[in-house]
Design an enzyme around this catalytic site. Sequence first.
Site, PDB file in Angstrom:
ATOM      1  N   GLY A 209     -42.633 -37.482  39.690  1.00 24.51           N
ATOM      2  CA  GLY A 209     -41.773 -37.895  40.902  1.00 24.51           C
ATOM      3  C   GLY A 209     -40.563 -37.054  40.871  1.00 24.51           C
ATOM      4  O   GLY A 209     -40.726 -35.633  40.750  1.00 24.51           O
ATOM      5  N   GLY A 212     -39.957 -33.792  38.114  1.00 26.54           N
ATOM      6  CA  GLY A 212     -40.767 -32.526  37.810  1.00 26.54           C
ATOM      7  C   GLY A 212     -42.158 -32.836  37.365  1.00 26.54           C
ATOM      8  O   GLY A 212     -42.933 -33.988  37.860  1.00 26.54           O
ATOM      9  N   ASP A 241     -49.525 -34.964  47.236  1.00 18.96           N
ATOM     10  CA  ASP A 241     -50.862 -34.075  47.914  1.00 18.96           C
ATOM     11  C   ASP A 241     -50.294 -32.920  48.152  1.00 18.96           C
ATOM     12  O   ASP A 241     -51.177 -31.827  48.082  1.00 18.96           O
ATOM     13  CB  ASP A 241     -51.078 -34.903  49.174  1.00 18.96           C
ATOM     14  CG  ASP A 241     -51.188 -36.418  48.898  1.00 18.96           C
ATOM     15  OD1 ASP A 241     -52.012 -36.735  48.070  1.00 18.96           O
ATOM     16  OD2 ASP A 241     -50.826 -37.007  49.599  1.00 18.96           O
TER      17      ASP A 241
END
Length: 320
Positions: A209, A212, A241
């Site tokens: 998240g 990294g 995505d």
Amino acid sequence: MEDEKTLSILVVGSVAFDAIETPFTRVEQALGGAASYFATAASLYNQVNLVAIVGSDFPHEYLDFWRSRSVNLAGLQVEEGKTFFWRGRYHMDMNTRDTLDTQLGVYADFHPVIPDQYRDSSLVFLANIQPELQMEVLEQVSGARLTVLDTMELWIMTARPQLTEVIKRVDVLLMSEEEVRQYTNQASVVIGARQLLDMGLKYGVVKLGSYGALLFGADGTYFSAPSYPLEEVIDPTGAGDAFAGGFLGYLSTVALNEDGGYAVDDLKRAVVHGNIIGSFTCGDFSIGALRNLTLTDVATRYKELVRYSHFDPNWVSTRR
Ligand code: AMP
């Protein structure tokens, strides 16, 4: 040897309408879906061959935009009915969220069909759709130089055996930290990642998240990519995505080693590209921040990240 200019990236996944609620604001009927984010991001680097389904309510404006970005839409099925709809609500940390509603619409009867013109796609991304459908895609493509898999909690919980079969067939798996824990039942993501590599993967990427991402290789590679320090997160939907879009997009621009594999340094750069594209995505709802993004913008953040994460390699202890 393949002609680098002809490399294209195949993606199969959802194209959707999203309704997003954050602690600060909300949006209805925004363009969403994993394949939408991926195709928009990866088409910054190379041609994308999209395989997905939408309903007759899907606006032409988005199709025209993708065509203008060299996204090939020959594999996009348009069926009478409603486009997939998803509603999510983010918690205060903007990293975790709840799914409030999912309406499959035309997606309920979807089976991916890979057009002949897509069959020589060099890189394949299986975005987070049902593992059975991901397997149907793998069975229709052969000879890709790289296959990359994404998934989500829903499939880990409801289609674990099918997901396991797909993991065994691909080169790279992208998973969030929580998904690694859910799938492997290991508290440590390091042990969990090793367990996943033992299933036959070449590489595993653990997405953290806003912290990294980590790269683990079956060859022992370990790399920790920093995240870009964003002051404001508007909407993190699709960051995973778009990460994949940056990762595969970058890899589509580099040559393979003599042994037919990617250089480890290229895989590290690919993870950094993923982080950067993911960070841009968070700056607006939907694909808003990706629409006008350029590789020059990416290069600027790339340099900043090098500066933020580089530290002196020559320190030695002067104490015994
Ligand atoms: P991400 O934030 O990268 O995990 O991706 C979020 C996107 O996944 C949203 O735009 C949703 O439309 C899409 N999505 C949510 N649930 C599903 C599902 N069950 N199958 C396929 N796509 C989904």
